[in-house]
Design an enzyme around this catalytic site. Sequence first.
Site, PDB file in Angstrom:
ATOM      1  N   MET A  48     -10.586  -5.803   1.837  1.00 23.67           N
ATOM      2  CA  MET A  48     -10.949  -5.383   3.702  1.00 23.67           C
ATOM      3  C   MET A  48      -9.859  -4.544   3.323  1.00 23.67           C
ATOM      4  O   MET A  48      -8.855  -5.002   4.632  1.00 23.67           O
ATOM      5  CB  MET A  48     -10.758  -6.981   4.336  1.00 23.67           C
ATOM      6  CG  MET A  48     -12.180  -7.670   3.980  1.00 23.67           C
ATOM      7  SD  MET A  48     -12.029  -9.124   5.070  1.00 23.67           S
ATOM      8  CE  MET A  48     -12.757  -8.782   7.149  1.00 23.67           C
ATOM      9  N   LYS A  49      -9.152  -3.567   2.936  1.00 24.77           N
ATOM     10  CA  LYS A  49      -8.010  -2.842   2.783  1.00 24.77           C
ATOM     11  C   LYS A  49      -8.303  -1.697   3.046  1.00 24.77           C
ATOM     12  O   LYS A  49      -9.882  -0.767   2.546  1.00 24.77           O
ATOM     13  CB  LYS A  49      -6.777  -2.811   1.495  1.00 24.77           C
ATOM     14  CG  LYS A  49      -7.011  -4.238   1.289  1.00 24.77           C
ATOM     15  CD  LYS A  49      -6.520  -4.120  -0.208  1.00 24.77           C
ATOM     16  CE  LYS A  49      -5.576  -4.931  -0.472  1.00 24.77           C
ATOM     17  NZ  LYS A  49      -4.401  -5.671  -1.276  1.00 24.77           N
ATOM     18  N   HIS A  93      -7.311  -8.795   6.627  1.00 22.93           N
ATOM     19  CA  HIS A  93      -5.541  -8.153   5.698  1.00 22.93           C
ATOM     20  C   HIS A  93      -6.648  -7.088   4.222  1.00 22.93           C
ATOM     21  O   HIS A  93      -7.234  -7.306   3.718  1.00 22.93           O
ATOM     22  CB  HIS A  93      -5.254  -9.404   4.290  1.00 22.93           C
ATOM     23  CG  HIS A  93      -3.967  -8.805   3.229  1.00 22.93           C
ATOM     24  ND1 HIS A  93      -2.891  -9.230   3.650  1.00 22.93           N
ATOM     25  CD2 HIS A  93      -4.379  -8.986   1.788  1.00 22.93           C
ATOM     26  CE1 HIS A  93      -1.909  -8.262   2.699  1.00 22.93           C
ATOM     27  NE2 HIS A  93      -3.161  -8.192   1.729  1.00 22.93           N
ATOM     28  N   ASN A 124       1.192  -3.740   6.607  1.00 20.11           N
ATOM     29  CA  ASN A 124       1.577  -4.865   6.014  1.00 20.11           C
ATOM     30  C   ASN A 124       2.794  -3.804   4.919  1.00 20.11           C
ATOM     31  O   ASN A 124       2.505  -3.219   4.566  1.00 20.11           O
ATOM     32  CB  ASN A 124       0.681  -4.952   4.257  1.00 20.11           C
ATOM     33  CG  ASN A 124       0.740  -5.823   3.130  1.00 20.11           C
ATOM     34  OD1 ASN A 124       1.506  -6.823   3.834  1.00 20.11           O
ATOM     35  ND2 ASN A 124       0.195  -5.326   2.551  1.00 20.11           N
ATOM     36  N   GLU A 125       3.980  -4.741   5.145  1.00 21.78           N
ATOM     37  CA  GLU A 125       4.888  -4.336   3.895  1.00 21.78           C
ATOM     38  C   GLU A 125       5.106  -2.845   4.006  1.00 21.78           C
ATOM     39  O   GLU A 125       5.687  -2.008   3.649  1.00 21.78           O
ATOM     40  CB  GLU A 125       4.927  -3.570   2.537  1.00 21.78           C
ATOM     41  CG  GLU A 125       4.131  -5.531   1.555  1.00 21.78           C
ATOM     42  CD  GLU A 125       3.419  -5.076   0.642  1.00 21.78           C
ATOM     43  OE1 GLU A 125       3.791  -4.272  -0.292  1.00 21.78           O
ATOM     44  OE2 GLU A 125       2.956  -6.318  -0.598  1.00 21.78           O
ATOM     45  N   GLU A 132       0.446 -15.197   1.099  1.00 20.75           N
ATOM     46  CA  GLU A 132       0.395 -15.112  -0.514  1.00 20.75           C
ATOM     47  C   GLU A 132       1.085 -15.779  -1.666  1.00 20.75           C
ATOM     48  O   GLU A 132       1.354 -15.707  -2.233  1.00 20.75           O
ATOM     49  CB  GLU A 132       0.567 -13.165  -0.429  1.00 20.75           C
ATOM     50  CG  GLU A 132       0.277 -12.913   0.163  1.00 20.75           C
ATOM     51  CD  GLU A 132      -0.272 -10.633   0.744  1.00 20.75           C
ATOM     52  OE1 GLU A 132       0.417 -10.894  -0.683  1.00 20.75           O
ATOM     53  OE2 GLU A 132      -0.296 -10.538   1.205  1.00 20.75           O
ATOM     54  N   TRP A 154      -2.561 -17.238  -3.207  1.00 23.43           N
ATOM     55  CA  TRP A 154      -3.418 -16.336  -3.842  1.00 23.43           C
ATOM     56  C   TRP A 154      -3.776 -15.864  -4.954  1.00 23.43           C
ATOM     57  O   TRP A 154      -3.584 -15.312  -5.637  1.00 23.43           O
ATOM     58  CB  TRP A 154      -1.454 -14.797  -3.781  1.00 23.43           C
ATOM     59  CG  TRP A 154      -2.479 -13.710  -3.577  1.00 23.43           C
ATOM     60  CD1 TRP A 154      -2.338 -12.348  -4.292  1.00 23.43           C
ATOM     61  CD2 TRP A 154      -2.853 -13.062  -2.277  1.00 23.43           C
ATOM     62  NE1 TRP A 154      -2.766 -11.103  -4.020  1.00 23.43           N
ATOM     63  CE2 TRP A 154      -2.977 -11.388  -2.489  1.00 23.43           C
ATOM     64  CE3 TRP A 154      -3.567 -13.689  -0.784  1.00 23.43           C
ATOM     65  CZ2 TRP A 154      -3.187 -10.772  -1.567  1.00 23.43           C
ATOM     66  CZ3 TRP A 154      -3.602 -12.884   0.301  1.00 23.43           C
ATOM     67  CH2 TRP A 154      -3.455 -11.200  -0.476  1.00 23.43           C
TER      68      TRP A 154
HETATM   69  O1  9MR Z   1      -3.993  -9.177  -5.659  1.00 24.15           O
HETATM   70  C1  9MR Z   1      -4.466  -7.457  -5.259  1.00 24.15           C
HETATM   71  C2  9MR Z   1      -4.313  -7.466  -6.168  1.00 24.15           C
HETATM   72  O2  9MR Z   1      -5.982  -7.712  -6.937  1.00 24.15           O
HETATM   73  C3  9MR Z   1      -4.944  -5.733  -5.194  1.00 24.15           C
HETATM   74  O3  9MR Z   1      -5.307  -4.696  -6.989  1.00 24.15           O
HETATM   75  C4  9MR Z   1      -4.158  -5.029  -5.332  1.00 24.15           C
HETATM   76  C5  9MR Z   1      -4.435  -3.248  -4.271  1.00 24.15           C
HETATM   77  O4  9MR Z   1      -5.314  -4.017  -3.311  1.00 24.15           O
HETATM   78  O5  9MR Z   1      -3.284  -5.876  -4.045  1.00 24.15           O
HETATM   79  C6  9MR Z   1      -3.081  -6.969  -4.653  1.00 24.15           C
HETATM   80  O6  9MR Z   1      -2.387  -8.065  -3.576  1.00 24.15           O
HETATM   81  C7  9MR Z   1      -1.293  -7.654  -2.781  1.00 24.15           C
HETATM   82  C8  9MR Z   1      -1.424  -7.756  -1.576  1.00 24.15           C
HETATM   83  O7  9MR Z   1      -2.546  -7.095  -0.679  1.00 24.15           O
HETATM   84  C9  9MR Z   1      -0.077  -7.184  -0.115  1.00 24.15           C
HETATM   85  N1  9MR Z   1       1.059  -8.000  -0.973  1.00 24.15           N
HETATM   86  C10 9MR Z   1       0.964  -7.483  -2.948  1.00 24.15           C
HETATM   87  C11 9MR Z   1      -0.780  -8.690  -3.355  1.00 24.15           C
HETATM   88  C12 9MR Z   1      -0.101  -8.234  -4.957  1.00 24.15           C
HETATM   89  O8  9MR Z   1      -0.163  -6.748  -5.351  1.00 24.15           O
END
Ligand code: 9MR
Length: 453
Positions: free
Chosen positions: A177-178, A211, A259-260, A366, A413
């Site tokens: 969902m990005k 998210h 995010n971030e 997470e 997470w």
């Molecule tokens: O854990 C997630 C990984 O499987 C994905 O490839 C990545 C890119 O979409 O995102 C990771 O999740 C992140 C989260 O969305 C934001 N905070 C950091 C997490 C770890 O990178």
Amino acid sequence: MTIQTSSTRLVFLFSFLLVLFSCGDKEKIEPNTSDLIPPSSVAISNISDNAFRVDWTSVSGAEGYEATVARDDSFTDLVQPYVDLRENGTGINVISLDTSTTYYVRIRTIIDGEKSAFSTTVNGTTLGAAGAEPTNALKDEATTFAVGMAVRVNNLSGQYDAIYKREFNSLTAEYEMKMNIMYPSQGNYDFTRADAIVDYAQENGMHVHGHALIWHAATPSWVENFSGTDQEFEDMVEDYIKTTVTRYIGKVRSWDVVNEAIEDGNGQLRNSVFLQRMGTDYIKKCHQWVREADPNVLIFYNDYNMVSSNTKRNAALAVVDQLIPEDLIDGFGFQMHISYNGPSKSQIANAAKDVTDRNLLLHFSELDVRANPDNNMTMLTETRAIEQQQKYKEVVEVYNAIPTDSKFALTVWGLKDNESWLQNFWGHIDWPLMYDDQFNIKKSHTGFLEGLQ
Ligand code: 9MR
């Protein structure tokens, strides 16, 4: 007669052997017997419920070693394939063992094809079965907040399905969902995978935490390289946010919008394409569009190192403080990618207070707890598993103790250790989650339960 014949034969045989021996002495170079010694020390470590490691000291000139493992110290009940098992190095992992069983190990040296005597025998006992941990469901025990799990569309069936339904009442899409997945090319939305996760949650009466709408690390390249004007860029982002949020009205309870957004170190706004194209108030604009699309959805700001870096947390709080008077924020997500040895419980509690003092919802969004941050372990030892259990317990204790009005959800997470993003990210093995590779409940899960007491 017979006796005489026999003694004659004996004398003959003796002289023959003497000749043979002296010939052999001259023609064959025997290994120096002082080199033919076993390793002086053998040690067992990293004991788990079904494996351990054996290391021994090297012997000068050794071309290899042989390791033997048995269930008894007289080495009659041998454990295949660890029977005179040839190893060139000075250590092996002994795997696929029974739980709660004592094993005996001895090593010998090989030099020039000759084998030394055996080393001193050492022994180790494997731990009790992983199944010994309590199996109480997290969502049944956590009565004042939701327990969340990060999921992927491909893992919504079989044992995953059974565990998700038993344990969790909130889901976050780990990556589907990005923006790079939902809006892969201009004008073409793709909600296939987001829909599948939202549908699964609906069918099972679970919340969905959306998210994340905007994240610099999941921005499609067509957005990074957007060819239109800044105004066209902003209109595109508004359309994306409103289209997405509207689609899930009544199905998604909350969204991480940006995010971030804060840089590590200096606490400045991250220099993303969104900052460059939309200006320093881009976060406010994005939050505004979410509110307009769904006035009931809860709006979160989400970031990492919110406990470990005061600079970064204060910078994020400064952003949040601009949004509060305009009613453009409801909650704050601390990602909580932490380690077994830090941050401390009091550091977590103090950081949490900065959020709850503002009457915002707090999401531990997470959670994972690295057990091997220094990459000096090849297996999760019982000692480290207990330390990790303690950290899970502390995190949950802190969360459980915040004011009721600030409680929202505690999301972990990922389910199984071997699927954690941390393996790839750090490039070495770790065991950060609550289930092992075979779907067994770990001590960390027990720590979560203990934190609720
Ligand atoms: O854990 C997630 C990984 O499987 C994905 O490839 C990545 C890119 O979409 O995102 C990771 O999740 C992140 C989260 O969305 C934001 N905070 C950091 C997490 C770890 O990178």
